[in-house]
Structures are given as structure tokens and as C-alpha cells.
Design an enzyme around this catalytic site. Structure first.
Site, PDB file in Angstrom:
ATOM      1  N   ASN A 102      -6.673  14.416  16.414  1.00  0.00           N
ATOM      2  CA  ASN A 102      -6.567  13.487  17.532  1.00  0.00           C
ATOM      3  C   ASN A 102      -5.158  12.975  17.807  1.00  0.00           C
ATOM      4  O   ASN A 102      -4.810  12.675  18.938  1.00  0.00           O
ATOM      5  CB  ASN A 102      -7.499  12.291  17.293  1.00  0.00           C
ATOM      6  CG  ASN A 102      -7.475  11.306  18.432  1.00  0.00           C
ATOM      7  OD1 ASN A 102      -7.906  11.611  19.541  1.00  0.00           O
ATOM      8  ND2 ASN A 102      -6.923  10.122  18.192  1.00  0.00           N
ATOM      9  N   ARG A 198     -12.317  18.497   6.801  1.00  0.00           N
ATOM     10  CA  ARG A 198     -12.998  17.289   7.255  1.00  0.00           C
ATOM     11  C   ARG A 198     -12.205  16.891   8.495  1.00  0.00           C
ATOM     12  O   ARG A 198     -11.029  16.532   8.415  1.00  0.00           O
ATOM     13  CB  ARG A 198     -12.944  16.237   6.161  1.00  0.00           C
ATOM     14  CG  ARG A 198     -13.512  14.857   6.527  1.00  0.00           C
ATOM     15  CD  ARG A 198     -12.425  13.946   7.026  1.00  0.00           C
ATOM     16  NE  ARG A 198     -12.859  12.551   7.124  1.00  0.00           N
ATOM     17  CZ  ARG A 198     -12.165  11.616   7.749  1.00  0.00           C
ATOM     18  NH1 ARG A 198     -11.014  11.916   8.332  1.00  0.00           N
ATOM     19  NH2 ARG A 198     -12.581  10.386   7.801  1.00  0.00           N
ATOM     20  N   ASP A 200     -10.990  14.772  11.334  1.00  0.00           N
ATOM     21  CA  ASP A 200     -10.851  13.334  11.543  1.00  0.00           C
ATOM     22  C   ASP A 200     -11.067  12.955  13.010  1.00  0.00           C
ATOM     23  O   ASP A 200     -10.570  13.629  13.916  1.00  0.00           O
ATOM     24  CB  ASP A 200      -9.416  12.956  11.123  1.00  0.00           C
ATOM     25  CG  ASP A 200      -9.140  11.467  11.188  1.00  0.00           C
ATOM     26  OD1 ASP A 200      -9.708  10.731  10.367  1.00  0.00           O
ATOM     27  OD2 ASP A 200      -8.338  11.042  12.052  1.00  0.00           O
ATOM     28  N   GLU A 207      -9.710  12.363  27.202  1.00  0.00           N
ATOM     29  CA  GLU A 207      -9.879  11.109  27.943  1.00  0.00           C
ATOM     30  C   GLU A 207     -10.292  11.461  29.369  1.00  0.00           C
ATOM     31  O   GLU A 207      -9.759  12.417  29.945  1.00  0.00           O
ATOM     32  CB  GLU A 207      -8.559  10.319  28.021  1.00  0.00           C
ATOM     33  CG  GLU A 207      -7.987   9.879  26.675  1.00  0.00           C
ATOM     34  CD  GLU A 207      -7.330  11.017  25.906  1.00  0.00           C
ATOM     35  OE1 GLU A 207      -6.759  11.921  26.558  1.00  0.00           O
ATOM     36  OE2 GLU A 207      -7.404  11.021  24.663  1.00  0.00           O
ATOM     37  N   GLU A 242     -16.184  14.061  11.384  1.00  0.00           N
ATOM     38  CA  GLU A 242     -16.158  12.611  11.275  1.00  0.00           C
ATOM     39  C   GLU A 242     -16.358  12.014  12.661  1.00  0.00           C
ATOM     40  O   GLU A 242     -15.421  11.885  13.440  1.00  0.00           O
ATOM     41  CB  GLU A 242     -14.834  12.099  10.703  1.00  0.00           C
ATOM     42  CG  GLU A 242     -14.949  10.631  10.309  1.00  0.00           C
ATOM     43  CD  GLU A 242     -13.816   9.702  10.734  1.00  0.00           C
ATOM     44  OE1 GLU A 242     -13.863   8.524  10.364  1.00  0.00           O
ATOM     45  OE2 GLU A 242     -12.894  10.119  11.455  1.00  0.00           O
ATOM     46  N   HIS A 307     -12.911   5.939   1.733  1.00  0.00           N
ATOM     47  CA  HIS A 307     -11.584   5.321   1.626  1.00  0.00           C
ATOM     48  C   HIS A 307     -11.350   4.262   2.701  1.00  0.00           C
ATOM     49  O   HIS A 307     -10.340   3.579   2.677  1.00  0.00           O
ATOM     50  CB  HIS A 307     -10.524   6.408   1.738  1.00  0.00           C
ATOM     51  CG  HIS A 307     -10.553   7.084   3.089  1.00  0.00           C
ATOM     52  ND1 HIS A 307     -11.588   7.911   3.480  1.00  0.00           N
ATOM     53  CD2 HIS A 307      -9.703   7.030   4.138  1.00  0.00           C
ATOM     54  CE1 HIS A 307     -11.365   8.331   4.710  1.00  0.00           C
ATOM     55  NE2 HIS A 307     -10.222   7.816   5.142  1.00  0.00           N
TER      56      HIS A 307
HETATM   57  C1  NOJ Z   1     -10.470   7.945  10.178  1.00  0.00           C
HETATM   58  C2  NOJ Z   1      -9.898   7.898   8.802  1.00  0.00           C
HETATM   59  O1  NOJ Z   1     -10.940   7.932   7.858  1.00  0.00           O
HETATM   60  C3  NOJ Z   1      -9.083   6.623   8.697  1.00  0.00           C
HETATM   61  O2  NOJ Z   1      -8.645   6.406   7.378  1.00  0.00           O
HETATM   62  C4  NOJ Z   1      -7.931   6.707   9.665  1.00  0.00           C
HETATM   63  O3  NOJ Z   1      -7.235   5.471   9.677  1.00  0.00           O
HETATM   64  C5  NOJ Z   1      -8.401   7.021  11.083  1.00  0.00           C
HETATM   65  N1  NOJ Z   1      -9.413   8.050  11.148  1.00  0.00           N
HETATM   66  C6  NOJ Z   1      -7.247   7.472  11.947  1.00  0.00           C
HETATM   67  O4  NOJ Z   1      -6.840   8.756  11.561  1.00  0.00           O
END
Ligand code: NOJ
Ligand code: CA
Length: 541
Positions: A102, A198, A200, A207, A242, A307
Site C-alpha cells: 500500500n 503476508r 499488509d 482510491e 491482512e 504485533h
Molecule cells: C498493518 C501492520 O500490521 C501495522 O503494524 C502497520 O503499522 C500498518 N499495517 C501499516 O503498514
């Protein structure tokens, strides 16, 4: 090789910085992870998820990437990563890493070039505007610190778009060049032997005016493209999504089995804590009943903690207030829409509750992921800023620096937990491995039981009526195997009486105690469940 390995894998999430420091500079590193691989094999996990290891100014602990092709020097070099991959594979372990699609760091050369001139070819890599009015229906994610998703850039003379910290400008996926760049990044790490990613923050890639800029069709189209790329070139490698969204909004990320292999089940997580605190199964039944089925080759990923803060985005406002009251009574335990604490402190360090939460983690539909340190009940440090309090050094031993590093204590990237009852004196790997009655051994046994049977990863899931709402009871079934899971969510003992299907054989086995049960009749199972007790009972029909 089995391409569907993730369907019944046990995952382990670790922060390289926090795991083990092999060269005494106070920071965990890739060689440190290599030294601890046997520990992970011993625990029984199948796949490690490494938090970001890319070159980064670390304004968001590595989720702000300055070079997608370089490893942060504190962690080691590419050769260390290659060695880690081969040493892991040699032991039958797989490794996935973060793919941050992203955004980049504002220190990334693309952004540095983009801000200098409107004519730079990199200008189109990011999302710019003359005003902050664009995309006004988009929520802010880091509500505690970010007043807007737009930040003015003096040098560029325009606002740039960011869903996270202002030091993390969003990439512009309308740019074909950006789309290509990220495929190239994937290719690079997959060629090195990484078993997948994974991915993110995937809901936010595109957008569009008039929308909330999440889960857009354009975003799904690009994600399908990266899946095709993986299928065609790297079969057997996986993409884990995610998307912190409601089940019906996560469902499209599996597509027809042509988008993600796996997706985190975010909304079930806070409901495990709700169920435990209320002593009621309803929050769990409610969310699982509204979880749509997913394609056969896909899999949910279930977690208790990670985390980040324990996110409360997928609950109602009322539930959020209640969760904060009971699980985050002090203001500094809260962050954004969540709770910045670890599993053991959240559950009052109550061994019975911690085991029960793990019983749910390992038996609900999906593949479980364990957050490093939770297997020994590590504590947190709410005096550290942001999410750092749940990212402290792994506690290996009751020795200086918890056996994490030989550096002087003031050189550690973060202090070892110093508050009782969570200091290394009481919480460390060596002591728990030496003590067969420890949490670590219990979890290890549960993992081994899980791995001995396909039905955890592949089996169907059906709620059972145990006659009382305090007990979450369900069947997992696969072929001739049937497993009845009973979780007493409350602090009182309960008598449970359950109808058994006709087809079941006469002698159920309690897997946890490895003993035979003798039901009084072949049509009912009746037993007493102690406070927070869980049973995994196998019937072979
Ligand atoms: C999700 C991640 O798990 C988190 O730690 C991070 O701050 C945000 N995405 C932005 O990359
Ligand atoms: Ca080091």
C-alpha cells in the site's frame, strides 16, 4: 510437495529485532533466528512469518520501507536471509514475509524523486491533490496521531495521500508502473526461496471518489493479478491477506480461490476475549454464524494476539467501550481503536484462561498463528510508546537480558520486561522447557495433537448444544473422524449433557489427557467441566 500445506499449518509470527541477537549489538538479527530454529521445530510450528526486514527508517517498525530490495543492516544481509531460508527448509519449516503493497517510506527514492517535480516519472507513483477535500468519505486508521489522510508536502507543493502515518505515502495503483514494480518485488523474494507473503493493508490499494476507498473492485482485480503471478511462477507459495474487515467484506479476498490462499479472521479475535470475560459463547456463535463459507483450498488464519494493538475495529461502539473497560482500564493501555497489551496480562496471567484461549485458537476453523512469546506467557510494557510494549525482547533464560543479547542492557533496542510477574525470573523459555508442567509444554502437546489429525485443518465445523451457554461446544469432522471440542468459558464448574450421533463408536478418547471415556449411554455424553476447562474428545465412528 504438498501445495496445500497452509490448510493445516501452525504459524508463528516473529519480530526479527526481538527474537535473538547473535552478534551482541542489542538488536535481534537473522542469524539469531537461525540459532533458534530448533526451538521452533521443538514447539511444533510449521511456518514462520517474519515481520518486515526491509531497509527502513523504522518510523513504523519497518512497515515504512525505503528499499524493497535491501535487508535492514541491523538484521544482517541477503546472505543471512538465504541461509535462514535454507536452514528453515532443511528442518521442514517454511518462511513467509511481509509484503507492504500500500505504501512506502517517505525516505524511499521514489517519493524523494516524486516530490521534487511534477514532471518526475515517479510523481505518478503517489497520490496527490491540491486540496484535502478529495476522498472525504475515507476513515482515518491511526486516529490517535493522524488528523487527516492528506499531508501537505512543501517541496511538492501538493498534498499527498496516506492511510497510515504521514511518513508512509500511499502508492498510486492507478499507475501501471507501480503495479509492475510490486510484481518485481515479489519475484525478487520468491526467487530467494520465500514461501509466500503476508500482504499488509490490502483493502486500501485504490482510491475512488464517492466511496470509503476500501475493498474496491479495482483493488480485487490487482490482487487477482498477483495471485495469477504466484500460481503461474511459484506454485505452493502463499498469499495471506491482512484485511481488518467484517467477514462478508473479507470473503471477496478469497475470490473463487483465485485471490488469497489465506485471510486473517479479524472479527473472531476480540470475541474470544468477550466470550472469556462474559463466560458466554454467544459472541463466538454470532460471528462464526455470519462468517460465509470460503473455497475449499482457502483457509482462515486465526490469532489471539499479534504485533499491533488488539484491534477493536470489528465490534460495535458499545462492545468497544466494554472491552476497554475490562481489558484496558488504564488510558495508556489503549491505542487508536484497540488495546496495546499481550495475551497473558490481558487474561490476568490466569493459566486456565490462557490455555482455554489457546484451545479455541487451535480448534476453531482455520490455521492458528502464535505470536512470539505468547507460548511462554510473556508480559508487556505499557510504558513504551506506540505498539512497542508488545515487541520487547524474547525471554530465553533467567540470565541478564533474558538471554536475548550479550550487549550491555542500555544498548538493547528495548528493555526486557522488568515488572513482576513477567520478568525473566518467572517467565523464560529455558525453565518452561525444563518443566513438563509448564504452559509451553501444554501448548506444545496441543500443537502435536493438532498435527496428528487432518480434521483440524480440513474438517467441517458444527456447533453442538451442551445445554449451557457457558460452554462453547462444537464438532470437527473429516471422513470417519469426529472430534468434539468443549470449552468451559466460565469460572464455575458445569455439568454438560450432549446428544451423540448414532454413528459414533463406543469408546471416545480424551485427547488432552490421553484417556478413554466411558459414556453411560451410547446416545449421550455427560460430564463435569471444571472452571475454564477444555476437552478435546475423539470419536472414531
Ligand atoms: C498493518 C501492520 O500490521 C501495522 O503494524 C502497520 O503499522 C500498518 N499495517 C501499516 O503498514
Ligand atoms: Ca544483532
Amino acid at each position: 510437495m504438498n501445495d496445500l500445506w497452509y490448510k493445516d499449518a501452525v504459524f508463528y509470527e516473529l519480530n526479527v529485532r526481538a527474537f535473538y541477537d547473535s552478534n551482541g549489538d542489542g538488536h535481534g538479527d537473522l542469524r539469531g533466528v537461525i540459532e533458534k530454529l530448533d526451538y521452533l521445530v521443538d514447539l511444533g510450528v510449521d511456518c514462520i512469518w517474519l515481520l518486515p526486514i526491509y531497509l527502513s527508517p523504522l518510523k513504523d517498525d519497518g512497515y515504512d520501507i525505503a528499499d524493497f530490495y535491501a535487508v535492514l543492516s541491523e538484521y544482517g544481509g541477503l546472505n543471512d536471509l538465504k541461509l535462514l531460508i535454507s536452514e528453515a527448509h532443511r528442518r521442514g519449516l517454511r518462511i513467509i514475509m511481509d509484503l507492504v503493497l500500500n505504501h512506502t517510506s517517505d525516505q524511499h527514492p521514489w517519493f524523494q524523486a516524486a516530490r521534487t517535480s511534477r514532471n518526475s516519472p515517479y510523481r505518478q507513483y503517489y497520490v496527490w491533490s491540491e486540496s484535502t477535500q478529495k476522498y472525504s468519505q475515507t476513515r482515518i486508521i491511526f486516529v490517535d496521531t493522524q488528523p487527516s489522510n492528506w499531508t501537505w508536502d512543501e517541496q511538492a507543493g501538493q498534498y499527498f495521500w496516506h492511510r497510515f502515518y504521514a511518513c508512509q505515502p500511499d502508492l498510486n495503483y492507478d499507475s501501471p508502473a507501480v503495479q509492475e514494480e510490486m510484481l518485481r518485488v515479489m519475484r525478487y523474494w520468491l526467487d530467494l526461496g520465500i514461501d509466500g507473503f503476508r500482504a499488509d493493508a490490502v483493502p486500501y490499494l485504490f482510491e475512488r471518489e464517492g466511496t470509503n476507498c476500501e475493498n474496491l473492485p479495482e483493488t480485487h482485480a490487482y490482487l487477482k493479478r498477483i495471485r495469477r503471478f504466484v500460481n503461474e511462477n511459484y506454485p505452493g507459495r502463499i498469499l495471506l491477506c491482512e484485511a481488518n474487515q467484517w467477514p462478508e467484506d473479507v470473503r471477496p479476498y478469497f475470490g473463487d480461490g483465485d485471490e488469497f490462499h489465506m485471510g486473517f479472521h479479524f472479527p473472531v479475535m476480540p470475541r474470544i476475549y468477550m466470550a472469556l470475560e462474559r463466560g458466554q459463547r454467544q459472541p463466538l456463535t454470532w460471528i462464526l454464524e455470519r462468517t460465509p463459507p470460503i473455497p475449499e483450498d482457502c483457509q482462515w488464519c486465526i490469532f489471539l494476539r499479534n504485533h499491533d494493538e488488539l484491534t477493536l475495529e470489528m465490534v460495535t461502539e458499545e462492545e468497544r467501550q466494554w472491552m476497554w473497560q475490562v481489558y484496558a482500564p488504564e488510558a495508556r493501555m489503549r491505542l487508536n481503536l484497540g488495546i496495546r497489551r499481550r495475551l497473558a496480562p490481558l487474561l490476568g496471567n490466569d493459566r486456565r484462561k490462557i490455555e482455554l484461549a489457546n484451545s479455541l485458537l487451535l480448534t476453531l476453523p482455520g490455521s492458528p498463528i502464535i505470536y512470539y512469546g505468547d507460548e511462554i506467557g510473556m508480559g508487556d510494557d505499557i510504558w513504551l510508546p506506540d505498539r512497542n510494549g508488545v515487541r520487547t525482547p524474547m525471554q530465553w533464560q533467567n540470565t541478564p537480558n533474558a538471554g536475548f543479547s550479550s550487549a550491555p542492557p542500555d544498548r538493547l533496542y528495548a528493555p526486557v520486561i522488568a515488572r513482576e510477574p513477567y520478568t525473566p525470573v518467572r517467565v523464560n523459555v529455558a525453565d518452561q522447557v525444563a518443566n513438563p508442567g509448564s504452559l509451553w509444554h501444554t501448548l506444545r502437546r496441543m500443537i502435536a495433537l493438532r498435527k496428528a489429525s487432518r480434521l483440524f485443518g480440513w474438517g467441517s465445523f458444527t456447533w453442538a448444544d451442551a445445554g449451557i451457554d457457558s460452554v462453547a461446544a462444537y464438532w470437527r469432522e473429516e471422513g470417519p473422524q469426529r472430534l468434539l471440542i468443549l470449552n468451559n468459558l466460565s469460572e464455575s464448574s458445569h455439568f454438560v449433557s450432549l446428544a451423540l450421533p448414532e454413528v459414533l463408536g463406543p469408546e471416545p478418547i480424551d485427547l488432552i489427557t490421553n484417556s478413554k471415556l466411558t459414556p453411560a449411554s451410547s446416545s449421550r455424553l455427560e460430564l463435569e467441566l471444571g472452571p475454564f476447562e477444555y476437552r478435546w474428545i475423539r470419536f472414531d465412528g
